[in-house]
Every structure is written in structure tokens, then in C-alpha cells.
Scaffold this active site. Structure first.
Site, PDB file in Angstrom:
ATOM      1  N   HIS A  79       0.807  -1.213   0.000  1.00 58.99           N
ATOM      2  CA  HIS A  79       0.000   0.000   0.000  1.00 58.99           C
ATOM      3  C   HIS A  79       0.845   1.269   0.000  1.00 58.99           C
ATOM      4  CE1 HIS A  79       0.859   1.034   4.236  1.00 58.99           C
ATOM      5  NE2 HIS A  79       0.943  -0.282   4.394  1.00 58.99           N
ATOM      6  N   HIS A  96      12.192  -0.199 -12.590  1.00 58.04           N
ATOM      7  CA  HIS A  96      12.025  -1.632 -12.870  1.00 58.04           C
ATOM      8  C   HIS A  96      12.095  -2.368 -11.535  1.00 58.04           C
ATOM      9  CE1 HIS A  96      13.488  -5.299 -15.481  1.00 58.04           C
ATOM     10  NE2 HIS A  96      12.640  -5.671 -14.529  1.00 58.04           N
TER      11      HIS A  96
END
Length: 211
Positions: A133, A142
């Protein structure tokens, strides 16, 4: 939806699988290793300059190159309007309805993105990574296979988090840095460095984006 990939490599193969798993169609793979255009099975292939002849309302483009700096250079080179860039999401990914996903981004199999996370543009979320979250992943970053970002983590532009690394809550990782595979990030990491280990420690400055 029809897709064109820029970059015909191993990374492109995985993206092609994601496109097809999502019920979409891949029509072309472009790469400057090809000097002229040709047909290979269902795909058109040829140099990147072919893209201008393929663009249409029902065509979306993905830069299918794993190297963050090269991906950015190609985006800068193409100068395409943002509406031409698609987003590829494998159907096995679990994405919170409150998460935000940018354009040009690829979300591989079994990725988890939890509540209120923000994934910006031209990001790679590789196989099985977990974005908890309230994380933010900035442009051209990446997140490698199996990496886990716990709550509230910021990964800035162009940074790569190595395979099976973990990042503690609320950590901030600077621009164009590299976190080595299997590392544990328990402190903030600055821009343009490589950090490895448990806990992750800086081992060198990255003087170039190719380091």
C-alpha cells in the site's frame, strides 16, 4: 487491442505472452538489429523507424526493453503522443481498485499492487513482485522478479530493485540507482548508486546510466 513492441529480445517475449494472455493482439516487433522489414509468422518485423507507418487509433506501443536508460532514450527518440502508449497487465496480476497505473507500463504474471499505490509511466513490474500500500514507483523504474516493497516506499525515476530484494516501509530510493538481487533495504538510498547486501550498503557511485 493491437500492440506493437519496440525491442525484440527475451524481455519482449515475456511481454508478448502477457499481451496474448490478456486477449489482445501483437502485430509487430521492431528493433534496430533489423535492417529492413519482413514478415515472420503473424508479426511484422523491421527497424524502429517503421513505427510511423503502423500508428493508428487501435494500435498501442510498448517499449519492450528491460534496460531502464535505453527505454527512456527510445521514448525520447520516438516523441510519440502519450495516447499511443498502452499498458500491459497479465490477467493473473492482483491490482487494488485504488491503485493508479500509468501508460507504457508492463505488469507481469502474479504481480500484486495494493491500495493507493501509484505506478507511473514506462515502468516494469516483473514476475511475482509485490508493491504494498501507498508505494510510488516513478517513471522508467524496474521492480525485478520476486522483489517486495512494503508500505509507503518511494522508488524514484529509472531505479531498478533487484530480484527477491525487500524494501522496508517508508524507505526512499533515489533516481537511477540499482539495488542488488537479494538485498534488504532498511535505510534510504541516494541517487545514482549501487547498493547490495543485507542490509543494503552502497558499493559504488553510478557515474553513467550504463554502470
Amino acid at each position: 487491442m493491437n500492440f506493437v513492441l519496440i525491442g525484440d529480445s527475451g524481455h519482449g517475449k515475456v511481454i508478448a505472452d502477457c499481451i496474448q494472455a490478456g486477449g489482445h493482439h501483437l502485430i509487430a516487433k521492431l528493433d534496430d538489429k533489423y535492417l529492413s522489414s519482413f514478415q515472420e509468422g503473424p508479426y511484422k518485423k523491421g527497424p524502429i523507424s517503421m513505427i510511423k507507418g503502423l500508428l493508428a487509433e487501435d494500435i498501442k506501443v510498448i517499449i519492450s526493453i528491460g534496460h531502464n536508460a535505453i527505454r527512456q532514450k527510445i521514448v525520447d527518440r520516438l516523441q510519440l503522443s502519450i495516447e499511443y502508449y498502452g499498458t500491459v497487465i497479465h490477467p493473473s496480476a492482483i491490482i487494488s481498485p485504488t491503485a493508479k497505473i500509468g501508460y507504457g507500463t508492463v505488469i507481469m504474471p502474479n504481480v500484486v499492487i495494493n491500495a493507493d499505490s501509484v505506478i507511473e509511466n514506462h515502468v516494469i513490474l516483473n514476475t511475482g513482485c509485490v508493491i504494498e500500500h501507498d508505494c510510488t514507483i516513478q517513471n522508467f523504474a524496474h521492480i525485478s522478479p520476486g522483489a517486495v516493497l512494503t508500505g509507503g516506499v518511494l522508488v524514484q525515476e529509472g531505479t531498478q530493485i533487484g530480484a527477491r530484494s525487500s524494501v522496508n516501509p517508508t524507505m526512499q530510493i533515489g533516481k537511477w540507482s540499482m539495488i542488488g538481487a537479494g538485498s534488504a533495504v532498511i535505510n534510504d538510498i541516494p541517487d545514482n548508486v549501487t547498493a547490495v547486501g543485507v542490509p543494503a550498503k552502497i558499493i559504488k557511485e553510478r557515474r553513467s546510466l550504463n554502470d
